[in-house]
Design an enzyme around this catalytic site. Sequence first.
Site, PDB file in Angstrom:
ATOM      1  N   HIS A  18       0.838  -1.206   0.000  1.00  0.00           N
ATOM      2  CA  HIS A  18       0.000   0.000   0.000  1.00  0.00           C
ATOM      3  C   HIS A  18       0.875   1.259   0.000  1.00  0.00           C
ATOM      4  CE1 HIS A  18      -3.596   2.154   2.207  1.00  0.00           C
ATOM      5  NE2 HIS A  18      -3.014   2.944   1.319  1.00  0.00           N
ATOM      6  N   HIS A  20       1.284   4.960  -2.538  1.00  0.00           N
ATOM      7  CA  HIS A  20       0.755   5.718  -3.689  1.00  0.00           C
ATOM      8  C   HIS A  20       1.879   6.456  -4.393  1.00  0.00           C
ATOM      9  CE1 HIS A  20      -3.457   5.448  -2.165  1.00  0.00           C
ATOM     10  NE2 HIS A  20      -2.799   5.294  -1.034  1.00  0.00           N
ATOM     11  N   GLU A 203     -11.170   4.111   6.597  1.00  0.00           N
ATOM     12  CA  GLU A 203      -9.992   4.895   6.984  1.00  0.00           C
ATOM     13  C   GLU A 203     -10.499   6.031   7.873  1.00  0.00           C
ATOM     14  OE1 GLU A 203      -7.770   6.729   3.774  1.00  0.00           O
ATOM     15  OE2 GLU A 203      -6.099   7.270   5.093  1.00  0.00           O
ATOM     16  N   ASP A 281       2.285   4.018   2.835  1.00  0.00           N
ATOM     17  CA  ASP A 281       1.233   4.856   2.246  1.00  0.00           C
ATOM     18  C   ASP A 281       1.827   5.979   1.400  1.00  0.00           C
ATOM     19  OD1 ASP A 281      -1.408   5.381   1.710  1.00  0.00           O
ATOM     20  OD2 ASP A 281      -1.930   6.135   3.682  1.00  0.00           O
ATOM     21  N   ASP A 282       2.478   6.939   2.031  1.00  0.00           N
ATOM     22  CA  ASP A 282       3.015   8.119   1.329  1.00  0.00           C
ATOM     23  C   ASP A 282       4.290   8.571   2.050  1.00  0.00           C
ATOM     24  OD1 ASP A 282       0.436   8.759  -0.372  1.00  0.00           O
ATOM     25  OD2 ASP A 282      -0.245   8.459   1.678  1.00  0.00           O
TER      26      ASP A 282
HETATM   27  N1  ADE Z   1      -3.980   8.777  -1.386  1.00  0.00           N
HETATM   28  C1  ADE Z   1      -2.752   8.720  -0.879  1.00  0.00           C
HETATM   29  N2  ADE Z   1      -2.790   8.333   0.399  1.00  0.00           N
HETATM   30  C2  ADE Z   1      -4.089   8.148   0.719  1.00  0.00           C
HETATM   31  C3  ADE Z   1      -4.770   7.754   1.868  1.00  0.00           C
HETATM   32  N3  ADE Z   1      -4.152   7.471   3.024  1.00  0.00           N
HETATM   33  N4  ADE Z   1      -6.116   7.693   1.839  1.00  0.00           N
HETATM   34  C4  ADE Z   1      -6.748   7.982   0.714  1.00  0.00           C
HETATM   35  N5  ADE Z   1      -6.151   8.348  -0.414  1.00  0.00           N
HETATM   36  C5  ADE Z   1      -4.828   8.417  -0.422  1.00  0.00           C
HETATM   37 ZN    ZN Z   2      -3.509   4.849   0.836  1.00  0.00          ZN
END
Ligand code: ADE
Ligand code: ZN
Length: 340
Positions: A18, A20, A203, A281-282
């Site tokens: 997971h 992005h 989430e 995630d990011d």
């Molecule tokens: N895009 C990037 N990170 C995200 C997240 N945690 N929730 C939803 N969209 C995303």
């Molecule tokens: Zn995400």
Amino acid sequence: MTERVARLIREMPKGENHIHIEGSIPARTALRLGKRNGVALPFDSEAGMKEFIAKNVVDLNSFMKCDRLVNSVCLNEQDYYEVVYDLGEDAKRQNIVYQELHLDYPLNEERGIPIDVVMKGYEAGRQAVLKDFGVEIVFIAGIDRSLPPEQCSAFVRNLEPYLDMVDAVGMDCEEQGYPCVLHKEAYEIAGKMGLFKTAHAGEDDGCQNIWDAIDILGCQRVDHGVRAIDDPALVRELADRKILLAMCTRSNNMTRLFPTPADHSIKPLMDAGVLCSISSDDPPYVGDLLWEYEGVVENLGFGEDKLIELARNSLAYSIKGQHHLPAFDDWVKAWKAEQN
Ligand code: ADE
Ligand code: ZN
């Protein structure tokens, strides 16, 4: 944390289910592309980016604003290539052997970038990462759930020429006000195209979205899903159906989903038999995968066996199957033998 646990986190072969691409553009890459393309950013150093994020990101919606802003440095095929290539370099440094990357094309489409530019850049990046770093990348095409359903269905249909590079469909961006069921048709189309199905759900919104993701959209996996803990029947269902929750605890802490990091639901969910893996995630906003693993040790008291279970799940419940498991299991055997 003991030196042995720190070493386990660093050296264990890991999958990441997971992450992005658009939310993961490393600071060095964002600064380089911003300069090259004449796109002004509100920071001019890695430390400045961190400070900007700390000041501006307080929840999922403010995160998405920042995500869109940083992603605006990407304009050309070469830019998209470099983003994936630099991510591969970071993956190699962390001993990530397999990475499932959400490609959120709609965040590029809204700036008028043609799909072919983005996909060609990403695919060239994927191939170079495998060749140069030995990291296998799998793409999940992410639906922006805040867009009209017809547009999301069209996005999925438009993936047809890219089915040799895209293995799955996902759904992300702002959750509140955009229930999963809005995009039932898009998931039906994805199913007919043979794509694996996952969705961000539970989430910053509730359990109903998770139920809908698995029962109405037919998702084989749920991203985050942290709110599942509020519904015992849902916890049982996820455990019985072996649906992986691709969690990101540091990201959830950044967007303040729980009163404190120690309150995160991953621990009780795993204790109840729900399959979980962890991901960054990011990373520029949240920290990298090593930091994520360190987080569950520091905040939740996870020990070696739990860390190994998380990493094993990331490879055992991957979109592409279990081909990384034999090497992983051999590695763990050698690691345990070292202790005796
Ligand atoms: N895009 C990037 N990170 C995200 C997240 N945690 N929730 C939803 N969209 C995303
Ligand atoms: Zn995400």
